[in-house]
Design a protein around this motif. Sequence first.
Motif, PDB file in Angstrom:
ATOM      1  N   ASN A  68       9.376 -59.733 -68.548  1.00 45.35           N
ATOM      2  CA  ASN A  68       9.690 -59.730 -67.118  1.00 45.35           C
ATOM      3  C   ASN A  68       9.905 -58.288 -66.658  1.00 45.35           C
ATOM      4  O   ASN A  68      11.015 -57.840 -66.383  1.00 45.35           O
ATOM      5  N   GLY A  69       8.801 -57.564 -66.544  1.00 43.08           N
ATOM      6  CA  GLY A  69       8.844 -56.121 -66.346  1.00 43.08           C
ATOM      7  C   GLY A  69       9.464 -55.661 -65.044  1.00 43.08           C
ATOM      8  O   GLY A  69       9.776 -54.477 -64.897  1.00 43.08           O
ATOM      9  N   HIS A  70       9.669 -56.579 -64.102  1.00 43.93           N
ATOM     10  CA  HIS A  70      10.282 -56.160 -62.841  1.00 43.93           C
ATOM     11  C   HIS A  70      11.741 -55.726 -63.013  1.00 43.93           C
ATOM     12  O   HIS A  70      12.279 -55.051 -62.144  1.00 43.93           O
ATOM     13  N   ILE A  71      12.371 -56.084 -64.130  1.00 41.89           N
ATOM     14  CA  ILE A  71      13.742 -55.599 -64.355  1.00 41.89           C
ATOM     15  C   ILE A  71      13.711 -54.244 -65.069  1.00 41.89           C
ATOM     16  O   ILE A  71      14.570 -53.915 -65.879  1.00 41.89           O
ATOM     17  N   SER A  72      12.737 -53.444 -64.691  1.00 39.61           N
ATOM     18  CA  SER A  72      12.582 -52.109 -65.283  1.00 39.61           C
ATOM     19  C   SER A  72      13.812 -51.219 -65.124  1.00 39.61           C
ATOM     20  O   SER A  72      14.072 -50.392 -66.009  1.00 39.61           O
ATOM     21  N   PRO A  73      14.607 -51.328 -64.039  1.00 42.46           N
ATOM     22  CA  PRO A  73      15.767 -50.433 -63.947  1.00 42.46           C
ATOM     23  C   PRO A  73      16.701 -50.510 -65.152  1.00 42.46           C
ATOM     24  O   PRO A  73      17.147 -49.477 -65.664  1.00 42.46           O
ATOM     25  N   VAL A  74      17.003 -51.717 -65.610  1.00 41.65           N
ATOM     26  CA  VAL A  74      17.902 -51.833 -66.762  1.00 41.65           C
ATOM     27  C   VAL A  74      17.221 -51.325 -68.025  1.00 41.65           C
ATOM     28  O   VAL A  74      17.849 -50.685 -68.878  1.00 41.65           O
ATOM     29  N   PHE A  75      15.940 -51.567 -68.151  1.00 40.87           N
ATOM     30  CA  PHE A  75      15.198 -51.125 -69.333  1.00 40.87           C
ATOM     31  C   PHE A  75      15.176 -49.595 -69.395  1.00 40.87           C
ATOM     32  O   PHE A  75      15.478 -48.992 -70.431  1.00 40.87           O
ATOM     33  N   TYR A  76      14.844 -48.957 -68.276  1.00 43.61           N
ATOM     34  CA  TYR A  76      14.806 -47.503 -68.250  1.00 43.61           C
ATOM     35  C   TYR A  76      16.176 -46.904 -68.547  1.00 43.61           C
ATOM     36  O   TYR A  76      16.291 -45.919 -69.291  1.00 43.61           O
ATOM     37  N   SER A  77      17.214 -47.467 -67.952  1.00 37.35           N
ATOM     38  CA  SER A  77      18.548 -46.932 -68.173  1.00 37.35           C
ATOM     39  C   SER A  77      18.945 -47.024 -69.635  1.00 37.35           C
ATOM     40  O   SER A  77      19.455 -46.049 -70.222  1.00 37.35           O
ATOM     41  N   VAL A  78      18.728 -48.189 -70.243  1.00 35.93           N
ATOM     42  CA  VAL A  78      19.106 -48.368 -71.650  1.00 35.93           C
ATOM     43  C   VAL A  78      18.304 -47.437 -72.545  1.00 35.93           C
ATOM     44  O   VAL A  78      18.853 -46.834 -73.485  1.00 35.93           O
ATOM     45  N   HIS A 103       7.036 -51.163 -62.571  1.00 41.98           N
ATOM     46  CA  HIS A 103       6.875 -51.992 -63.763  1.00 41.98           C
ATOM     47  C   HIS A 103       6.521 -51.059 -64.920  1.00 41.98           C
ATOM     48  O   HIS A 103       5.642 -50.205 -64.777  1.00 41.98           O
ATOM     49  N   PRO A 104       7.186 -51.203 -66.059  1.00 44.04           N
ATOM     50  CA  PRO A 104       7.013 -50.231 -67.145  1.00 44.04           C
ATOM     51  C   PRO A 104       5.573 -50.151 -67.642  1.00 44.04           C
ATOM     52  O   PRO A 104       4.866 -51.158 -67.738  1.00 44.04           O
ATOM     53  N   THR A 105       5.168 -48.954 -67.955  1.00 42.43           N
ATOM     54  CA  THR A 105       3.862 -48.729 -68.564  1.00 42.43           C
ATOM     55  C   THR A 105       3.956 -47.497 -69.460  1.00 42.43           C
ATOM     56  O   THR A 105       4.737 -46.582 -69.161  1.00 42.43           O
ATOM     57  N   PRO A 106       3.195 -47.452 -70.552  1.00 42.14           N
ATOM     58  CA  PRO A 106       3.245 -46.269 -71.441  1.00 42.14           C
ATOM     59  C   PRO A 106       2.508 -45.101 -70.802  1.00 42.14           C
ATOM     60  O   PRO A 106       1.456 -44.670 -71.246  1.00 42.14           O
ATOM     61  N   SER A 119       3.102 -58.272 -65.155  1.00 39.41           N
ATOM     62  CA  SER A 119       2.271 -59.450 -64.915  1.00 39.41           C
ATOM     63  C   SER A 119       2.880 -60.574 -65.744  1.00 39.41           C
ATOM     64  O   SER A 119       2.677 -60.653 -66.959  1.00 39.41           O
ATOM     65  N   LEU A 120       3.651 -61.419 -65.093  1.00 42.25           N
ATOM     66  CA  LEU A 120       4.500 -62.358 -65.817  1.00 42.25           C
ATOM     67  C   LEU A 120       3.702 -63.323 -66.685  1.00 42.25           C
ATOM     68  O   LEU A 120       2.594 -63.728 -66.360  1.00 42.25           O
ATOM     69  N   GLY A 121       4.313 -63.680 -67.807  1.00 43.66           N
ATOM     70  CA  GLY A 121       3.731 -64.666 -68.704  1.00 43.66           C
ATOM     71  C   GLY A 121       3.055 -64.098 -69.920  1.00 43.66           C
ATOM     72  O   GLY A 121       2.675 -64.842 -70.829  1.00 43.66           O
ATOM     73  N   GLN A 122       2.899 -62.780 -69.995  1.00 45.42           N
ATOM     74  CA  GLN A 122       2.093 -62.187 -71.061  1.00 45.42           C
ATOM     75  C   GLN A 122       2.900 -61.694 -72.256  1.00 45.42           C
ATOM     76  O   GLN A 122       2.358 -61.508 -73.347  1.00 45.42           O
ATOM     77  N   GLY A 123       4.186 -61.481 -72.062  1.00 51.36           N
ATOM     78  CA  GLY A 123       4.976 -60.826 -73.102  1.00 51.36           C
ATOM     79  C   GLY A 123       5.084 -61.586 -74.409  1.00 51.36           C
ATOM     80  O   GLY A 123       5.139 -60.972 -75.486  1.00 51.36           O
ATOM     81  N   LEU A 124       5.118 -62.907 -74.334  1.00 42.18           N
ATOM     82  CA  LEU A 124       5.235 -63.677 -75.572  1.00 42.18           C
ATOM     83  C   LEU A 124       3.968 -63.541 -76.409  1.00 42.18           C
ATOM     84  O   LEU A 124       4.033 -63.420 -77.634  1.00 42.18           O
TER      85      LEU A 124
END
Length: 281
Positions: A68-78, A103-106, A119-124
């Motif tokens: 769920n890449g839209h929660i990128s703020p918490v991911f970036y902070s951590v 949305h996070p990208t390398p 793009s939801l649904g792909q992470g699993l």
Amino acid sequence: MSNIQQLTDLTTQVRRDILRMVHKVNSGHPGGSLGCAEFLVCLYNELMEIETKFSMDGKGEDLFFLSNGHISPVFYSVLARRGYFPVEELNTFRLIDSRLQGHPTPHEGLEGIRIASGSLGQGLSVGIGAALAKKLNGDTHLVYTLHGDGELQEGQVWEAAMYAGGKAVDNLIATIDYNKKQIDGSTDNVLPLGDLRAKFEAFGWVVVDIEKGNDISSILKGMKEAKSLTGKGKPVCVLLHTEMGNGVDFMMGTHAWHGKSPNDEQLAKALAQNPETLGDY
């Protein structure tokens, strides 16, 4: 970092980061980010075995994929607070030419990010591929993924779940942010998810419930239980019961802050509820 107070202080600072990032650009997703702050702080600072130097292949360490890449703020902070890139770079969130996209990208070698997500649904599916690669390489480390509960309305998730159960991908722990809210309302109103435990078990998974998904002690206990269940022929699903907007009283109990940024007055009120602990960027 095994001290509960240290993890708590870091979580508070991460909440401040999230709020300030989305406020500056009047854009982003604070609700789910705040709800997953405790979880990601625990994952990256206590639970996962990770190398100090980042490598894209991730051999010899645990891997995490944010679906769920839209929660990128918490991911970036951590990631920044863990040392993957300078904390000061959080100040560039969602700006033109920033590595910290919505949305996070390398992008341009951004350390800590291995896939583009949002793009939801792909992470699993990605997590399963990484877990199978570890098996082929004789790497005994684990793969962790995080998904929104509304994301489970995507069909690809269940194709992947069926595959993981059928192929005994037992080095995978998939966590569901089970806050029962999505951008248009409650999941029950948009598209009911039904009995998630029963569904994952029917697909051949073992399921762990963490009822207090914003309590650090409960997260550590539940995730350690999940880890103990790996390697036994079944993938592991964690149902993490969280509160969207956790830590900010006027953002909790509603879906309204899924993708809405606070104004100046609201930011000040939210930051007052989360006093600075480790230093703002």
